[in-house]
Write an enzyme that holds these catalytic residues in place. Structure first.
Site, PDB file in Angstrom:
ATOM      1  N   HIS A  91       0.805  -1.209   0.000  1.00 29.68           N
ATOM      2  CA  HIS A  91       0.000   0.000   0.000  1.00 29.68           C
ATOM      3  C   HIS A  91       0.844   1.268   0.000  1.00 29.68           C
ATOM      4  CE1 HIS A  91      -3.660   2.397   1.028  1.00 29.68           C
ATOM      5  NE2 HIS A  91      -4.224   1.399   0.381  1.00 29.68           N
ATOM      6  N   ASP A 154      -7.565   4.244   8.953  1.00 26.07           N
ATOM      7  CA  ASP A 154      -8.843   4.244   8.240  1.00 26.07           C
ATOM      8  C   ASP A 154      -9.028   2.974   7.420  1.00 26.07           C
ATOM      9  OD1 ASP A 154      -9.620   6.711   9.182  1.00 26.07           O
ATOM     10  OD2 ASP A 154      -8.616   7.787   7.576  1.00 26.07           O
ATOM     11  N   GLU A 267     -12.838  12.373  13.201  1.00 20.69           N
ATOM     12  CA  GLU A 267     -11.954  12.525  12.052  1.00 20.69           C
ATOM     13  C   GLU A 267     -12.642  13.376  10.996  1.00 20.69           C
ATOM     14  OE1 GLU A 267      -8.736   9.748   9.815  1.00 20.69           O
ATOM     15  OE2 GLU A 267     -10.738   8.903  10.068  1.00 20.69           O
TER      16      GLU A 267
END
Length: 331
Positions: A91, A154, A267
């Site tokens: 990622h 997240d 958030e």
């Protein structure tokens, strides 16, 4: 499994070493419990999430455990200009999990090596492999023990070692700190191939250097992560703003509250004021029965809007009035 030492013959082009000849056999060998893949089988290791770069590794190593990782690094250190990159779930966005003509270590192959619940003086920890995905850690901790790590990211399809090498920031960080603040022990394979256990009191320089160290101090192969009771229920709310000042004012207010009534998750993010499926309203998915009604947003003409995502955790024993009490101050 015994494999030949990996070597590469290189020639210089504009000062950069280029692979030429691939894998060749040397007189010595290293014993691996895992496997080594070459050729077309290394395709997955030639790209990452960012899609900005594509490089061809010499080989993809799938280690069985820390000993394999150590042996590979030690072998690579004896080969001039041989580079090694650890790949979690790929990622990264700028090729950090890749290496041109070097060795990529696929840490996902070690996911099942460690998963152990520890109770230390009444506090719970999970001893988990650096190659494990956070989503799997969460599922197993909740389903088996009713516990969950305190701080998240997240996106949960990331490896433990990968996010701990960065920071691991999400909506719980204002209360518990990032993921790197919720780890008490690490197992690190250093650049020399040494397997080292470290903590705040044991090899502290390596411990704090590796947490958020972007992999420059070694490869995280195991971590001991703090746990807390998982909530039975969660109230999830999203509030959309057209004005940046109002958005930041409320965000600062919520994360700075110390009266015991703050949300458990706070958030913010930005999305485009259009129906683009990637960046617009559809990119803010809700439960199917709670669709996003953009019609109630004032048409200010602003190209972007701002959203606060907040959540509050409940246990089954909580009185229903507690839910209303917490939500009231926000409205």
């Amino acid at each position: 499994m015994t494999i030949a030492y990996l070597d590469r013959t290189v020639h210089e082009t504009d000062g950069e070493p280029k692979p030429n000849g691939g894998v060749s056999t040397l007189s010595k060998s290293i014993d691996l419990q895992g496997s080594v893949e070459t050729g077309d089988k290394t395709t997955i290791a030639s790209k990452d999430f960012g899609g900005l770069y594509s490089t061809k590794p010499l080989a993809l190593i799938k280690p069985a455990g820390s000993d394999d990782v150590s042996r590979v690094i030690k072998a690579a250190s004896r080969i001039p200009r041989m580079t090694v990159a650890a790949r979690g779930n790929g990622h990264s966005i700028n090729g950090q999990a890749m290496t041109n003509g070097g060795l990529v270590i696929d840490m996902r192959s070690t996911e099942e090596n460690h998963f152990r619940l520890l109770n230390i003086n009444g506090s719970f920890f999970i001893d988990v492999s650096g190659g494990a995905l956070w989503e799997n850690v969460l599922t197993r901790c909740v389903s088996r023990f009713g516990l969950a790590p305190r701080s998240w990211t997240d996106y949960l399809s990331l490896t433990v070692g990968g996010t701990l090498s960065n920071a691991g920031v999400s909506g719980q960080a204002f209360r518990y700190g990032p993921q790197i603040s919720n780890v008490t022990e690490l197992e690190i394979i250093t650049g020399k191939g040494d397997i080292t256990v470290c903590s705040e009191t044991r090899n502290p320089e390596l411990f704090f250097g590796s947490l958020g160290g972007l992999g420059q101090f070694g490869i995280i192969t195991r971590a001991m992560v703090k746990l807390q009771p998982a909530p039975d229920m969660v109230r999830w709310i999203r509030v959309v703003y057209t004005e940046f000042d109002e958005f930041t004012r409320d965000a600062e207010f919520l994360v700075s509250r110390d009266d015991g009534e703050s949300f458990d998750y706070v958030e913010g993010f930005v999305f485009c004021n259009n129906d683009d499926p990637v960046n617009g309203w559809p990119s803010v998915p809700l439960d199917p029965v709670h669709g996003f009604n953009q019609g109630i947003i004032p048409q200010t003409g602003a190209s972007v809007h701002y959203c606060l995502e907040v959540a509050f955790h409940y246990q089954k024993g909580d009185h229903p009035s507690n839910v209303d009490k917490v939500i009231i101050f926000f409205v």
